[in-house]
Design a protein around this motif. Structure first.
Motif, mmCIF file in Angstrom:
data_model
loop_
_atom_site.group_PDB
_atom_site.id
_atom_site.type_symbol
_atom_site.label_atom_id
_atom_site.label_comp_id
_atom_site.label_asym_id
_atom_site.label_seq_id
_atom_site.Cartn_x
_atom_site.Cartn_y
_atom_site.Cartn_z
ATOM 1 N N ILE A 116 0.860 -1.177 0.000
ATOM 2 C CA ILE A 116 0.000 0.000 0.000
ATOM 3 C C ILE A 116 0.899 1.231 0.000
ATOM 4 O O ILE A 116 2.033 1.172 0.451
ATOM 5 N N LYS A 117 0.372 2.312 -0.510
ATOM 6 C CA LYS A 117 1.117 3.565 -0.496
ATOM 7 C C LYS A 117 0.909 4.216 0.858
ATOM 8 O O LYS A 117 -0.219 4.520 1.245
ATOM 9 N N VAL A 118 1.990 4.406 1.589
ATOM 10 C CA VAL A 118 1.920 5.001 2.916
ATOM 11 C C VAL A 118 2.593 6.365 2.876
ATOM 12 O O VAL A 118 3.745 6.477 2.469
ATOM 13 N N GLU A 119 1.864 7.387 3.283
ATOM 14 C CA GLU A 119 2.413 8.739 3.313
ATOM 15 C C GLU A 119 3.001 9.079 4.671
ATOM 16 O O GLU A 119 3.868 9.927 4.774
ATOM 17 N N SER A 120 2.497 8.431 5.729
ATOM 18 C CA SER A 120 3.021 8.718 7.059
ATOM 19 C C SER A 120 2.886 7.500 7.960
ATOM 20 O O SER A 120 2.007 6.671 7.770
ATOM 21 N N ALA A 121 3.769 7.425 8.935
ATOM 22 C CA ALA A 121 3.717 6.384 9.964
ATOM 23 C C ALA A 121 4.149 7.035 11.268
ATOM 24 O O ALA A 121 5.156 7.732 11.307
ATOM 25 N N PHE A 122 3.383 6.843 12.317
ATOM 26 C CA PHE A 122 3.730 7.439 13.605
ATOM 27 C C PHE A 122 3.146 6.612 14.730
ATOM 28 O O PHE A 122 2.265 5.781 14.527
ATOM 29 N N GLY A 123 3.652 6.840 15.929
ATOM 30 C CA GLY A 123 3.202 6.118 17.106
ATOM 31 C C GLY A 123 2.390 7.009 18.028
ATOM 32 O O GLY A 123 2.629 8.203 18.123
#
Length: 74
Positions: free
Chosen positions: A26-33
């Motif tokens: 999948i195209k992911v623009e952001s990842a955060f916790g």
């Protein structure tokens, strides 16, 4: 000790992201916790949807040096 804990949580985050990309590209623009303790999947999904709105793609709970936290992908 703090540096080692930070590295472990970074490693967990990278492993989760890599697994998601490999298993379901999948195209992911952001990842955060997000700190949620205790982290449950329904609470994690709700928090990620609230933050990301239309861009929400995935959420999961992970364990780090300071307990469980939520990882959001969008």
């Amino acid at each position: 000790m703090e540096a080692k804990g930070l590295r472990n949580s970074e490693l967990v985050l990278m492993m989760v992201i890599m697994a998601l990309i490999i298993c379901n590209p999948i195209k992911v623009e952001s990842a955060f916790g997000v700190d949620i303790n205790p982290c449950t999947l329904p609470a994690c999904i709700a928090a990620c949807k609230k933050i990301l709105k239309d861009k929400y793609q995935s959420a999961t709970c992970a364990t780090g040096s300071k307990g469980k936290y939520c990882i959001c992908l969008g």
